[in-house]
Design an enzyme around this catalytic site. Structure first.
Site, PDB file in Angstrom:
ATOM      1  N   HIS A  17      10.512  40.749  72.062  1.00 29.72           N
ATOM      2  CA  HIS A  17       9.587  39.723  71.584  1.00 29.72           C
ATOM      3  C   HIS A  17      10.057  39.091  70.278  1.00 29.72           C
ATOM      4  CE1 HIS A  17       5.842  37.652  70.766  1.00 29.72           C
ATOM      5  NE2 HIS A  17       5.801  38.232  69.584  1.00 29.72           N
ATOM      6  N   ASP A  45       1.887  55.533  74.362  1.00 30.09           N
ATOM      7  CA  ASP A  45       3.172  55.033  74.844  1.00 30.09           C
ATOM      8  C   ASP A  45       4.026  56.212  75.327  1.00 30.09           C
ATOM      9  OD1 ASP A  45       6.018  54.418  74.526  1.00 30.09           O
ATOM     10  OD2 ASP A  45       5.440  52.633  73.416  1.00 30.09           O
ATOM     11  N   ASP A  94      10.792  56.241  61.562  1.00 28.31           N
ATOM     12  CA  ASP A  94      11.974  57.105  61.535  1.00 28.31           C
ATOM     13  C   ASP A  94      12.583  57.284  62.919  1.00 28.31           C
ATOM     14  OD1 ASP A  94      12.459  57.779  58.848  1.00 28.31           O
ATOM     15  OD2 ASP A  94      10.790  59.204  58.850  1.00 28.31           O
ATOM     16  N   PHE A 134       6.339  56.718  61.499  1.00 24.03           N
ATOM     17  CA  PHE A 134       6.770  56.563  62.891  1.00 24.03           C
ATOM     18  C   PHE A 134       8.090  55.803  62.995  1.00 24.03           C
ATOM     19  CE2 PHE A 134       2.126  57.084  63.821  1.00 24.03           C
ATOM     20  CZ  PHE A 134       2.233  58.175  64.660  1.00 24.03           C
ATOM     21  N   LYS A 189      -6.504  40.544  69.025  1.00 27.10           N
ATOM     22  CA  LYS A 189      -6.204  40.069  70.378  1.00 27.10           C
ATOM     23  C   LYS A 189      -5.731  41.213  71.267  1.00 27.10           C
ATOM     24  CE  LYS A 189      -3.548  36.405  69.434  1.00 27.10           C
ATOM     25  NZ  LYS A 189      -2.877  35.098  69.647  1.00 27.10           N
ATOM     26  N   LEU A 247      -0.862  48.925  72.747  1.00 27.70           N
ATOM     27  CA  LEU A 247      -2.065  48.549  72.004  1.00 27.70           C
ATOM     28  C   LEU A 247      -2.805  47.417  72.708  1.00 27.70           C
ATOM     29  CD1 LEU A 247      -0.832  48.622  68.286  1.00 27.70           C
ATOM     30  CD2 LEU A 247      -1.831  50.472  69.631  1.00 27.70           C
ATOM     31  N   ASP A 248      -2.073  46.458  73.242  1.00 25.84           N
ATOM     32  CA  ASP A 248      -2.697  45.344  73.961  1.00 25.84           C
ATOM     33  C   ASP A 248      -3.395  45.813  75.232  1.00 25.84           C
ATOM     34  OD1 ASP A 248      -1.972  43.480  72.103  1.00 25.84           O
ATOM     35  OD2 ASP A 248      -0.453  42.489  73.326  1.00 25.84           O
ATOM     36  N   LYS A 276       3.175  35.112  79.740  1.00 28.31           N
ATOM     37  CA  LYS A 276       2.950  36.186  78.771  1.00 28.31           C
ATOM     38  C   LYS A 276       1.515  36.125  78.251  1.00 28.31           C
ATOM     39  CE  LYS A 276       4.863  38.212  74.553  1.00 28.31           C
ATOM     40  NZ  LYS A 276       5.019  39.567  75.118  1.00 28.31           N
TER      41      LYS A 276
END
Length: 381
Positions: free
Chosen positions: A280, A50, A180, A178, A151, A117-118, A160
């Site tokens: 989301h 990311d 933090d 993470f 998934k 991740l997707d 979506k």
């Protein structure tokens, strides 16, 4: 002479979900060992990360890889719903081809929130028809939801996750450190998915959230105080464990009545219509608020329990209403959800707090009435 044949095969899926502290600490080999079938002194890894995470942790990641003498290639992706497309998948595939990973013993590593991740998971499932990968979620919603299932997916048109696969990672490494550097709104966003599990499956988890809502927000579930640490660990254990209990016997969704679809009947349409205004988990919360009002109207949730649920939502800084929640959107969302669930609504709806049942007979009139009631209850937000 035979002119008809039948082939039958089964595949066992096993993947590890592991809480680990300091995943980028050079003394912790978990990141390189995860999914590796061969341990070598000169490992190679293709890493999808990311862009926001890279900005914060890129230097630490490079130091970690250098410490372990790892040859690597970073593929930095934008983490937005608008970028959750096949073009991003192709960007990953181009990088994989250029880097030239071994098909089986050099697992792809995906580091980021649910969107990255997707994307990485979909690319891994397609590249050479399947390439092992490891998930390292960095957002709360990734740690308790997107990072622990199988998934993958990207958006298509106005829909979506319209394109995707079921493809298990070899491992998921959950490092709450993470959190933090995750902003307050995204902490609330992730707490929505934890609340989902609590409302339809785990009354004790709801009690913990109700008792410690402000503490969870203030400490970001990272355990900054002894009390906060105990609460956060219990919340994580119940949320992740509860999710996996629901997913494991139904990984490929052969059974379409799924408790984990709670909050995900109207939210996909609402989220895409509202982009980029709603995250989301925020859209999921509005969906849960709507179905809680429906449940109250049907006598499945008491008014006092509905008030408790809404109070926790608000204390977690989550919305219970959005002005796009009107008849046209609800009718479209109900139609899309019914089609997605093979012609039946299969609508999870709370029964009290911690229980649920599935409905198949909701009408648009009932939905719009519930939305109007919800507007009156939460329309000032």
């Amino acid at each position: 002479m035979a002119n008809q044949w039948q082939a039958q095969a089964e595949q066992t899926i096993t993947y590890e979900v592991q809480m680990t502290d300091g995943v980028l600490d050079p003394s912790n080999r978990a990141l390189l060992d995860a999914g590796a079938t061969v341990r070598t002194d000169q490992p190679r890894r293709f890493i999808v990360i990311d862009a926001n995470v890279h900005e914060i942790y890129g230097d630490a990641l490079r130091k970690y890889l250098a410490h372990h003498n790892c040859e690597y290639r970073l593929c930095v992706l934008s983490a937005s719903e608008e970028a959750k497309t096949m073009e991003s998948v192709f960007t990953v595939v181009d990088g994989l081809d250029s880097f030239g990973i071994s098909r089986r013993h050099e697992p792809i590593i995906a580091i980021g929130g649910g969107i990255v991740l997707d994307i990485a998971g979909l690319a891994a499932s397609m590249y050479r028809r399947s390439t092992p990968y490891v998930r390292v979620p960095t957002s709360l919603i990734g740690l308790v939801d997107a990072g622990v299932g199988i998934k993958t997916g990207v958006n298509f048109g106005s829909h979506k996750n319209r394109l995707g696969t079921y493809f298990a990672p070899t491992a998921a490494l959950l490092d709450r450190g993470f959190l933090d550097t995750v902003d307050d709104r995204h902490i609330s966003n992730g707490l929505a998915e934890i609340l989902k599990i609590a409302l339809v499956k785990d009354a004790e988890l709801f009690r913990l959230m109700e008792e410690h809502a402000e503490l969870l927000l203030a400490e970001r579930l990272t355990g900054r105080t002894p009390t906060g640490d105990v609460v956060a660990r219990e919340v994580f254990s119940r949320a992740v464990g509860g999710m996996l209990e629901e997913l494991e016997p139904n990984l490929w969704e052969q059974e379409l009545e799924r408790l984990v679809d709670y909050g995900h009947s109207f939210s996909p349409t609402l989220e895409m219509r509202a982009l980029p205004a709603l995250l989301h988990g925020e859209a999921v919360t509005v969906d849960m608020a709507l179905t809680t009002v429906l449940a109250e109207a049907r006598g499945l949730v008491s008014t006092s329990d509905r008030e408790r649920i809404f109070q926790v939502m608000r204390r977690l800084r989550l919305p219970v209403w959005h002005p796009l929640l009107e008849a046209g959107l609800l009718e479209h969302a109900l139609r899309e959800t019914t089609r997605h669930r093979d012609g039946l609504q299969r609508m999870p709806i709370p029964v009290g707090i911690g229980g649920a049942r599935f409905l198949h007979d909701l009408t648009v009139a009932e939905l719009t009435g519930a939305a109007e009631s919800l507007r009156e209850l939460g329309g000032g937000e």
